[in-house]
Design a protein around this motif. Sequence first.
Motif, PDB file in Angstrom:
ATOM      1  N   LEU A 118       0.894  -1.144   0.168  1.00 44.91           N
ATOM      2  CA  LEU A 118       0.114   0.044  -0.028  1.00 44.91           C
ATOM      3  C   LEU A 118       0.749   1.325   0.057  1.00 44.91           C
ATOM      4  CD1 LEU A 118      -2.769  -0.810   2.601  1.00 44.91           C
ATOM      5  CD2 LEU A 118      -2.861  -1.009   0.272  1.00 44.91           C
ATOM      6  N   ALA A 119       0.443   2.268  -0.852  1.00 43.22           N
ATOM      7  CA  ALA A 119       1.265   3.402  -0.935  1.00 43.22           C
ATOM      8  C   ALA A 119       0.628   4.510   0.094  1.00 43.22           C
ATOM      9  CB  ALA A 119       1.092   4.013  -2.189  1.00 43.22           C
ATOM     10  N   VAL A 120       1.697   5.140   0.786  1.00 44.60           N
ATOM     11  CA  VAL A 120       1.452   5.909   1.894  1.00 44.60           C
ATOM     12  C   VAL A 120       1.773   7.249   1.407  1.00 44.60           C
ATOM     13  CG1 VAL A 120       1.508   6.438   4.561  1.00 44.60           C
ATOM     14  CG2 VAL A 120       1.366   4.056   3.870  1.00 44.60           C
ATOM     15  N   ALA A 158     -10.278   6.367   8.578  1.00 42.40           N
ATOM     16  CA  ALA A 158     -11.595   6.591   7.663  1.00 42.40           C
ATOM     17  C   ALA A 158     -11.358   5.996   6.401  1.00 42.40           C
ATOM     18  CB  ALA A 158     -12.035   8.016   7.364  1.00 42.40           C
ATOM     19  N   PHE A 159     -12.381   5.250   5.553  1.00 41.03           N
ATOM     20  CA  PHE A 159     -12.346   4.715   4.768  1.00 41.03           C
ATOM     21  C   PHE A 159     -13.419   5.197   3.452  1.00 41.03           C
ATOM     22  CE2 PHE A 159     -14.249   1.724   1.253  1.00 41.03           C
ATOM     23  CZ  PHE A 159     -13.123   1.147   0.981  1.00 41.03           C
ATOM     24  N   THR A 160     -12.955   5.390   2.265  1.00 41.75           N
ATOM     25  CA  THR A 160     -13.901   6.082   1.377  1.00 41.75           C
ATOM     26  C   THR A 160     -13.618   5.420  -0.094  1.00 41.75           C
ATOM     27  OG1 THR A 160     -14.640   8.104   0.657  1.00 41.75           O
ATOM     28  CG2 THR A 160     -12.438   8.083   0.800  1.00 41.75           C
ATOM     29  N   THR A 161     -14.640   5.506  -1.059  1.00 40.56           N
ATOM     30  CA  THR A 161     -14.665   5.193  -2.381  1.00 40.56           C
ATOM     31  C   THR A 161     -15.182   6.410  -3.176  1.00 40.56           C
ATOM     32  OG1 THR A 161     -16.964   4.270  -2.234  1.00 40.56           O
ATOM     33  CG2 THR A 161     -14.991   2.633  -2.057  1.00 40.56           C
ATOM     34  N   SER A 162     -15.040   7.536  -2.474  1.00 34.82           N
ATOM     35  CA  SER A 162     -15.446   8.890  -2.858  1.00 34.82           C
ATOM     36  C   SER A 162     -14.398   9.963  -3.198  1.00 34.82           C
ATOM     37  CB  SER A 162     -16.846   9.378  -2.204  1.00 34.82           C
ATOM     38  OG  SER A 162     -17.841   8.314  -2.030  1.00 34.82           O
ATOM     39  N   PRO A 192      -9.988   2.336  -3.855  1.00 36.35           N
ATOM     40  CA  PRO A 192     -10.557   3.010  -2.526  1.00 36.35           C
ATOM     41  C   PRO A 192      -9.326   3.657  -1.743  1.00 36.35           C
ATOM     42  CG  PRO A 192     -10.356   0.631  -2.386  1.00 36.35           C
ATOM     43  CD  PRO A 192     -10.116   0.719  -3.697  1.00 36.35           C
ATOM     44  N   CYS A 193      -9.713   4.511  -0.681  1.00 32.55           N
ATOM     45  CA  CYS A 193      -8.670   5.172  -0.053  1.00 32.55           C
ATOM     46  C   CYS A 193      -8.895   5.242   1.490  1.00 32.55           C
ATOM     47  CB  CYS A 193      -8.636   6.754  -0.454  1.00 32.55           C
ATOM     48  SG  CYS A 193      -8.569   7.005  -2.313  1.00 32.55           S
ATOM     49  N   LEU A 194      -7.884   5.060   2.116  1.00 26.13           N
ATOM     50  CA  LEU A 194      -7.649   5.257   3.525  1.00 26.13           C
ATOM     51  C   LEU A 194      -7.029   6.332   3.885  1.00 26.13           C
ATOM     52  CD1 LEU A 194      -6.710   1.841   5.124  1.00 26.13           C
ATOM     53  CD2 LEU A 194      -8.975   2.678   5.665  1.00 26.13           C
ATOM     54  N   TYR A 195      -7.602   7.229   4.972  1.00 33.12           N
ATOM     55  CA  TYR A 195      -7.261   8.362   5.416  1.00 33.12           C
ATOM     56  C   TYR A 195      -6.837   8.205   6.877  1.00 33.12           C
ATOM     57  CZ  TYR A 195      -8.221  10.986   1.164  1.00 33.12           C
ATOM     58  OH  TYR A 195      -8.387  11.258  -0.083  1.00 33.12           O
ATOM     59  N   VAL A 196      -5.653   8.475   7.275  1.00 31.64           N
ATOM     60  CA  VAL A 196      -5.404   8.427   8.811  1.00 31.64           C
ATOM     61  C   VAL A 196      -4.738   9.599   9.537  1.00 31.64           C
ATOM     62  CG1 VAL A 196      -3.562   7.189  10.258  1.00 31.64           C
ATOM     63  CG2 VAL A 196      -4.240   6.071   8.239  1.00 31.64           C
ATOM     64  N   SER A 197      -5.397  10.051  10.692  1.00 33.20           N
ATOM     65  CA  SER A 197      -4.897  10.977  11.300  1.00 33.20           C
ATOM     66  C   SER A 197      -3.506  10.631  12.243  1.00 33.20           C
ATOM     67  CB  SER A 197      -6.017  11.594  12.468  1.00 33.20           C
ATOM     68  OG  SER A 197      -7.032  11.865  11.886  1.00 33.20           O
ATOM     69  N   ASP A 198      -2.343  11.239  11.796  1.00 35.44           N
ATOM     70  CA  ASP A 198      -1.122  10.977  12.336  1.00 35.44           C
ATOM     71  C   ASP A 198      -0.964  11.928  13.261  1.00 35.44           C
ATOM     72  OD1 ASP A 198       1.264   9.360  12.732  1.00 35.44           O
ATOM     73  OD2 ASP A 198       1.900  10.117  10.686  1.00 35.44           O
ATOM     74  N   THR A 199      -1.301  11.524  14.683  1.00 31.24           N
ATOM     75  CA  THR A 199      -1.717  12.715  15.663  1.00 31.24           C
ATOM     76  C   THR A 199      -0.543  13.272  16.008  1.00 31.24           C
ATOM     77  OG1 THR A 199      -3.645  11.184  16.252  1.00 31.24           O
ATOM     78  CG2 THR A 199      -2.779  12.845  17.908  1.00 31.24           C
ATOM     79  N   GLN A 200       0.560  12.698  16.463  1.00 30.82           N
ATOM     80  CA  GLN A 200       1.827  13.214  16.982  1.00 30.82           C
ATOM     81  C   GLN A 200       2.654  13.968  15.717  1.00 30.82           C
ATOM     82  OE1 GLN A 200       2.367  13.909  19.998  1.00 30.82           O
ATOM     83  NE2 GLN A 200       1.887  12.308  21.382  1.00 30.82           N
ATOM     84  N   ARG A 251      -2.577  11.305   6.676  1.00 30.26           N
ATOM     85  CA  ARG A 251      -1.835  10.740   5.681  1.00 30.26           C
ATOM     86  C   ARG A 251      -2.905  10.045   4.592  1.00 30.26           C
ATOM     87  NH1 ARG A 251       3.072   9.457   8.279  1.00 30.26           N
ATOM     88  NH2 ARG A 251       3.980   8.564   6.492  1.00 30.26           N
ATOM     89  N   ARG A 252      -2.604   9.671   3.384  1.00 30.30           N
ATOM     90  CA  ARG A 252      -3.353   8.930   2.443  1.00 30.30           C
ATOM     91  C   ARG A 252      -2.932   7.626   2.210  1.00 30.30           C
ATOM     92  NH1 ARG A 252      -4.444   9.495  -3.167  1.00 30.30           N
ATOM     93  NH2 ARG A 252      -6.682   9.610  -3.740  1.00 30.30           N
ATOM     94  N   ILE A 253      -3.660   6.518   2.172  1.00 33.21           N
ATOM     95  CA  ILE A 253      -3.268   5.474   1.838  1.00 33.21           C
ATOM     96  C   ILE A 253      -4.065   4.818   0.674  1.00 33.21           C
ATOM     97  CG2 ILE A 253      -2.847   3.146   2.638  1.00 33.21           C
ATOM     98  CD1 ILE A 253      -2.514   3.930   5.570  1.00 33.21           C
ATOM     99  N   THR A 254      -3.335   4.304  -0.448  1.00 34.72           N
ATOM    100  CA  THR A 254      -4.008   3.870  -1.404  1.00 34.72           C
ATOM    101  C   THR A 254      -3.391   2.390  -1.918  1.00 34.72           C
ATOM    102  OG1 THR A 254      -2.678   4.910  -2.937  1.00 34.72           O
ATOM    103  CG2 THR A 254      -4.754   5.982  -2.404  1.00 34.72           C
ATOM    104  N   GLY A 255      -4.235   1.591  -2.655  1.00 35.60           N
ATOM    105  CA  GLY A 255      -3.477   0.413  -3.185  1.00 35.60           C
ATOM    106  C   GLY A 255      -4.463  -0.831  -3.326  1.00 35.60           C
ATOM    107  N   THR A 256      -3.851  -1.787  -4.078  1.00 34.18           N
ATOM    108  CA  THR A 256      -4.532  -2.985  -4.303  1.00 34.18           C
ATOM    109  C   THR A 256      -4.778  -3.693  -2.907  1.00 34.18           C
ATOM    110  OG1 THR A 256      -3.716  -3.236  -6.361  1.00 34.18           O
ATOM    111  CG2 THR A 256      -4.514  -5.009  -5.514  1.00 34.18           C
ATOM    112  N   GLY A 257      -6.138  -4.327  -2.817  1.00 29.53           N
ATOM    113  CA  GLY A 257      -6.567  -4.845  -1.497  1.00 29.53           C
ATOM    114  C   GLY A 257      -7.075  -4.160  -0.536  1.00 29.53           C
ATOM    115  N   LEU A 258      -7.388  -2.840  -0.628  1.00 28.06           N
ATOM    116  CA  LEU A 258      -7.932  -2.135   0.593  1.00 28.06           C
ATOM    117  C   LEU A 258      -9.267  -2.420   0.579  1.00 28.06           C
ATOM    118  CD1 LEU A 258      -6.718   1.506   0.302  1.00 28.06           C
ATOM    119  CD2 LEU A 258      -6.046  -0.080   2.092  1.00 28.06           C
TER     120      LEU A 258
END
Length: 555
Positions: free
Chosen positions: A168-170, A522-526, A535-543, A548-555
Amino acid sequence: MNNKLFYSLITLLFVSFLECKNDTNDKSSVLAMSSILQRMAGGLSPTYIDTPTTSVTTITLTTAAESSSRIQLMWTQLPSAVSYKVYRDVNSGFTPSSSNEIISTATNVTLISPRGNLITPLNSLVTSAKNSAGLTSGTRYFYKIGGVAANGFETLSNEATAVPANGLAVRTHAGQGVIGNTDGDGYDAKFSFPQGLGIDSNGFLYLADSGNQLIRKISPRIGDLVNAGGVAYAVEGQASTFAGVGSWGNVNSDTPLTSSFFDPWSICVIGNTIYIADSTNHSIRQITSTGIVTTLAGANTSVSSAPSPTAAPTTPANPSNTDGTGTAARFYYPQAIACDSINNIIYVADTYSNSIRALTTGGIATTLAGTTALAISSTASQISAAVQAAQGSTDGTGSAAKFNLPRGIAIDNTSTNLYVSDSGNHTIRQIVRATGAVTTIAGSAGTPGKADGTGTAATFYNPRGIAFSSVSLSLYVADTNNNLIRKVTTAGTVTTVAGTGTQGSQDGVGIYTSFWYPQGIAFTTSGNGCSSTAPCLYVSDTQNHKIRRITGTGL
């Protein structure tokens, strides 16, 4: 230039160099004279040397692998540079030379500006996403950038490293990585300890910017736009302030920017309405499509306006998990919510009452699982004792089940099951929505760790954010204290998909990336670039104060 004059000039420069060198406070003179001598000795040809460090003569390089054969290089522009050179080696500390130079002209690089243009060079970034022939998946490569001025002088960047690999690409979607409260595009934006993320049907992110006491809105990523000349421009998500005044409070308002929150922790969206777990106000707030901010349920009678900046978080006058309607209902530091858009219900991880609550969009709160009657008096010792008494890891139905500080909640795509990050137990729990039956699907209660595996063979360490993928029908968990992103199947098989486990902010691929205390997910296809096939994942990288945005095959 004849030989006599040449050597006379070398002698003069050398004497001047020694005089500069004897002045230990004149570092810039020493470096400048040293560079002249090196160039003279080389027949006035450019050499690979660092120039004195100032605010306008340095290049900062970062790297990120995008696949097994693609490495992205990103660096700050050098205003004096007319071209750039890229150097690569498999050894750290290498010396740039023609033998390890892989790009020699500016036409081989892609220019990225946070504002979509090239008129702000000090705020711009330059990137090369070159498919480099000969890259070996899993091998660590080291890079340096050379910015070449019109007179031939070359300024070298820092050394940066990346490992090309499949996975997965971050990448960083928004945030400079420093604490702040700045709206802007992508890398211009600043956040302060970002927490929960909600996404609407158009792909807009709503962020609980907890340290700033704000709700921020981030536009979807704008994809690369390539012009006829082959130069690509890209803009990451634009951040703006959506609601809040930027200080603690409990004020509802007809205009979002005059409302206030007290540690907003989690966000979800149904239709055009935004729901917020306003943790230290012990309430669930909502922002309608017309921008009206109200309290849907819960109450905090101990604060109505902004307390002093040094005030400690407050305990409500009668903290409990009382069921009821509107302000008659009570919550105790709710830290996670999930929206069921099929049934118009908001599910709440009522963290300090160790219960899972169901809240209708009409404001009616009931308890689905966990403690049903938290009897708490107002003294600190009694509050602590009551919270501990309510904690546990027992599976069961309804009030027979126990939790230990649940801090993440998600619902599947058919509204059949809820999934809970039971943070204090280091486990992932499943709740059948219709019956309240609770089972542990992954992790071992009381056993922190980061082992992949199935069921109790897998371990977590204070997991928080959790999201359900409607594509892979799997869960993604922000394994907070491990600095990892984990994938969990509904059968309980756990794999690590991103992060090394070491604190950091490295973009790249899969297990070669790093996070620092990731919490919201959070996960989204929009949205631009996200779809049911990508699809995409977004992550709050708190500290890291980043999204961050995560994409790639298998999400």
